[in-house]
Design a protein around this motif. Structure first.
Motif, PDB file in Angstrom:
ATOM      1  N   SER A   3      21.053 126.642   5.600  1.00  0.00           N
ATOM      2  CA  SER A   3      21.610 125.930   6.751  1.00  0.00           C
ATOM      3  C   SER A   3      22.681 124.946   6.310  1.00  0.00           C
ATOM      4  N   SER A   4      23.638 124.702   7.190  1.00  0.00           N
ATOM      5  CA  SER A   4      24.614 123.675   6.839  1.00  0.00           C
ATOM      6  C   SER A   4      24.491 122.487   7.784  1.00  0.00           C
ATOM      7  N   ARG A   5      23.507 122.541   8.685  1.00  0.00           N
ATOM      8  CA  ARG A   5      23.322 121.395   9.583  1.00  0.00           C
ATOM      9  C   ARG A   5      22.167 120.556   9.062  1.00  0.00           C
ATOM     10  N   HIS A   6      22.383 119.249   9.089  1.00  0.00           N
ATOM     11  CA  HIS A   6      21.474 118.360   8.375  1.00  0.00           C
ATOM     12  C   HIS A   6      21.314 117.068   9.189  1.00  0.00           C
ATOM     13  N   ILE A   7      20.056 116.664   9.440  1.00  0.00           N
ATOM     14  CA  ILE A   7      19.780 115.440  10.208  1.00  0.00           C
ATOM     15  C   ILE A   7      18.946 114.501   9.343  1.00  0.00           C
ATOM     16  N   ALA A   8      19.280 113.212   9.361  1.00  0.00           N
ATOM     17  CA  ALA A   8      18.429 112.236   8.667  1.00  0.00           C
ATOM     18  C   ALA A   8      17.520 111.575   9.697  1.00  0.00           C
ATOM     19  N   VAL A   9      16.232 111.472   9.348  1.00  0.00           N
ATOM     20  CA  VAL A   9      15.249 110.823  10.227  1.00  0.00           C
ATOM     21  C   VAL A   9      14.807 109.550   9.532  1.00  0.00           C
ATOM     22  N   LEU A  10      14.937 108.407  10.207  1.00  0.00           N
ATOM     23  CA  LEU A  10      14.644 107.109   9.594  1.00  0.00           C
ATOM     24  C   LEU A  10      13.358 106.551  10.213  1.00  0.00           C
ATOM     25  N   ALA A  11      12.286 106.515   9.419  1.00  0.00           N
ATOM     26  CA  ALA A  11      10.982 106.132   9.980  1.00  0.00           C
ATOM     27  C   ALA A  11      10.614 104.697   9.627  1.00  0.00           C
ATOM     28  N   PHE A  12       9.897 104.049  10.539  1.00  0.00           N
ATOM     29  CA  PHE A  12       9.320 102.725  10.283  1.00  0.00           C
ATOM     30  C   PHE A  12       7.929 102.970   9.685  1.00  0.00           C
ATOM     31  N   PRO A  13       7.696 102.490   8.444  1.00  0.00           N
ATOM     32  CA  PRO A  13       6.516 102.981   7.724  1.00  0.00           C
ATOM     33  C   PRO A  13       5.225 102.213   7.959  1.00  0.00           C
ATOM     34  N   PHE A  14       5.143 101.366   8.997  1.00  0.00           N
ATOM     35  CA  PHE A  14       3.923 100.576   9.213  1.00  0.00           C
ATOM     36  C   PHE A  14       3.292 100.942  10.564  1.00  0.00           C
ATOM     37  N   GLY A  15       1.977 100.600  10.695  1.00  0.00           N
ATOM     38  CA  GLY A  15       1.271 100.843  11.967  1.00  0.00           C
ATOM     39  C   GLY A  15       1.371 102.313  12.332  1.00  0.00           C
ATOM     40  N   SER A  16       1.183 102.619  13.612  1.00  0.00           N
ATOM     41  CA  SER A  16       1.236 104.021  14.035  1.00  0.00           C
ATOM     42  C   SER A  16       2.639 104.343  14.523  1.00  0.00           C
ATOM     43  N   HIS A  17       3.627 104.305  13.603  1.00  0.00           N
ATOM     44  CA  HIS A  17       5.012 104.587  13.979  1.00  0.00           C
ATOM     45  C   HIS A  17       5.522 105.879  13.375  1.00  0.00           C
ATOM     46  N   ALA A  18       5.345 106.032  12.043  1.00  0.00           N
ATOM     47  CA  ALA A  18       5.939 107.193  11.380  1.00  0.00           C
ATOM     48  C   ALA A  18       5.261 108.490  11.829  1.00  0.00           C
ATOM     49  N   GLY A  19       3.956 108.445  12.111  1.00  0.00           N
ATOM     50  CA  GLY A  19       3.220 109.648  12.537  1.00  0.00           C
ATOM     51  C   GLY A  19       3.788 110.208  13.850  1.00  0.00           C
ATOM     52  N   ILE A 110      25.316 114.601   6.735  1.00  0.00           N
ATOM     53  CA  ILE A 110      24.390 114.338   7.845  1.00  0.00           C
ATOM     54  C   ILE A 110      25.186 114.413   9.150  1.00  0.00           C
ATOM     55  N   GLY A 111      24.651 115.158  10.121  1.00  0.00           N
ATOM     56  CA  GLY A 111      25.376 115.317  11.391  1.00  0.00           C
ATOM     57  C   GLY A 111      24.758 114.542  12.542  1.00  0.00           C
ATOM     58  N   CYS A 112      23.609 113.863  12.299  1.00  0.00           N
ATOM     59  CA  CYS A 112      22.931 113.116  13.372  1.00  0.00           C
ATOM     60  C   CYS A 112      21.874 112.230  12.740  1.00  0.00           C
TER      61      CYS A 112
END
Ligand SMILES: O=c1ccn([C@@H]2O[C@H](COP(=O)(O)OP(=O)(O)O[C@H]3O[C@H](CO)[C@@H](O)[C@H](O)[C@H]3O)[C@@H](O)[C@H]2O)c(=O)[nH]1
Length: 450
Positions: A3-19, A110-112
């Motif tokens: 694939s040439s399409r790529h998305i970065a996902v930025l998670a908050f790593p505390f509490g019930s956020h990243a899940g 990264i496209g999004c």
């Protein structure tokens, strides 16, 4: 990688956020299998969510570690907020570096950006990179609205503050006539003192979210339609893509402590389930008051207890209550709340817990602590009529007994009927023609434009 399409996902790593963010990204990744998702969170958070909830797929999501912001050789001071603040302070720089690194390593631009809504700086990053930004608010619509409206709320509170009165009604806001200033998340009403790092983050977030290409939420449109209309007017695209407990049910969790077997031995609607989520342990005097209430009341209980039993519980409590109660360090909450013998849920009003209680049809006894939880409590109590707050806002022996009696011997039946109506609406929302499914398609369209 083909694939040439790529998305970065930025998670908050505390509490019930990243899940919950991973739940959403898994759904999106299945819908766009040719897009690669680099899921960025700290090594600690990644270890938890990718081992517990991931189940090996879909394979176009790649975990990518981001620095936790702790100085080398960091020794915890005992203050649980400290690592969160250190992470938050370093997050803009650390995520910017991680995005540059992952682009260099994969050779894919990264496209999004998809981020936890907390990350206002993802808006700035996306602007610089000239890519779309999609934010996920992991809690209820009402709480994100008060963050988006923070400046207006501060002004209105100052203008209506009659002789410095401690608490004030929020009836100047549409749909907030049952709410008070003290129900707001800390910092929304702050005037005349510096904001804490977290208050500053939320304030900046509220001002930045209207620039996001879309703000998605773990809720469904029919749950709070009037609040939804206000958010529609303020945001470019407000998309109700939940509840994740129905759209993306997590795998059946192992019942390591035999909770379900124990529940099987009880009458329908007879047990009170107690849990304060993944972050909070109530102060010792409230734990001890609750233990006294559970011991004295006639209702069986299942208590998911965080912390040291010996240190916090009254001596002999476990032995004295072994005939009617069970204490576990962790419960398979979704299945517990679905069990027919559970008739009440004493909760801190975290949004996932409320969502799961709605799914299980269980009335709530609310003891909120921080952030969105007080707004959630008031909404549960005064808007949806599916629970009660503990008297005086803190757990006392008599207050807890009274709340349990209110549910089991009084209003519980009516509350369960209302919960039934909400559950039906939620189930309709996730059907192929339902509002959640339509909003999810819109989200995928936005992502597909990259
Ligand atoms: O024994 C337990 C205890 C908890 N849980 C799970 O843990 C999660 C707890 O989530 P939540 O109720 O949202 O509480 P917190 O972990 O405290 O969540 C944080 O994140 C939420 C979403 O943004 C906010 O609403 C809360 O205020 C914030 O504290 C739920 O999915 C529960 O099913 C279990 O499975 N077993």
């Amino acid at each position: 990688m083909s694939s040439s399409r790529h998305i970065a996902v930025l998670a908050f790593p505390f509490g019930s956020h990243a899940g919950p963010l991973l739940s959403l990204v898994r759904q999106i990744a299945k819908a766009v299998p040719d897009v690669i998702f680099s899921f960025m969170t700290t090594a600690r958070s990644s270890g938890i969510i990718f081992s517990q909830d991931y189940n090996g797929g879909p394979h176009n999501i790649k975990p990518y570690n981001v620095d936790d912001g702790l100085p080398d050789g960091y020794v915890p001071s005992g203050n649980p907020v400290e690592p969160v603040e250190l992470f938050v302070k370093a997050a803009p720089e650390n995520f910017t570096k991680a995005v540059e690194k992952v682009e260099a390593e994969t050779g894919l631009k990264i496209g999004c950006l998809i981020s936890d809504a907390f990350f206002w700086f993802a808006g700035d990053m996306a602007e610089k990179m000239t890519v779309p930004w999609v934010a996920l608010w992991t809690a209820a619509p009402r709480s994100v609205l008060v963050h988006v409206d923070t400046d207006a709320i501060r002004q209105a509170l100052q203008a209506t503050n009659e002789s410095g009165k401690e608490d004030q009604k929020l009836d100047f806001l549409p749909e907030f006539s049952a709410f008070q200033k003290s129900d707001l998340p800390e910092g929304v009403d702050v005037v005349g003192r510096p904001e804490s790092p977290f208050e500053d983050l939320l304030h900046k977030m509220g001002n930045k979210l209207p620039q996001a290409n879309a703000v998605a939420i773990n809720s469904f449109k029919e749950l709070d339609p009037e609040i939804g209309k206000q958010l529609n007017a303020r945001l470019k695209k407000f998309l109700n893509v939940g509840p994740f407990t129905l759209t993306s049910p997590s795998s059946i969790k192992p019942d390591e402590h035999g909770c379900l077997e124990w529940l099987n031995k009880h009458e329908p609607n007879s047990v009170v389930y107690v849990s304060f989520g993944s972050v909070i342990t109530p102060p010792p005097h409230e734990i001890s008051a609750l233990a006294d209430a559970l011991e004295e009341s006639e209702f069986p209980f299942l208590w998911s207890f965080r912390g040291n039993v010996e240190e916090f519980l009254p001596k002999g409590f476990i032995e004295k209550t072994s005939g009617k109660g069970k204490l576990v360090p962790w419960a398979p909450q979704v299945q517990v709340l679905e069990h027919e013998s559970v008739g009440a849920f004493l909760t801190h009003c975290g949004w996932n817990s409320i969502s799961e209680s709605m799914r299980g049809g269980v009335p709530m006894i609310c003891r909120p602590f921080f952030g969105d939880q007080k707004l959630n409590m008031r909404t549960v109590e005064a808007v949806w009529g599916i629970g009660v707050g503990v008297e005086g806002g803190v757990i006392t022996k008599n207050g807890a007994i009274k709340a349990m009696q209110q549910i089991f011997l009084g209003e519980g039946k009516k509350m369960r009927e209302r919960l039934g109506v909400l559950k039906k609406l939620a189930l309709e929302a996730v059907q192929p023609n339902g509002s959640t499914t339509r909003d999810f398609s819109t989200l995928v369209e936005i992502i597909n434009q990259l």
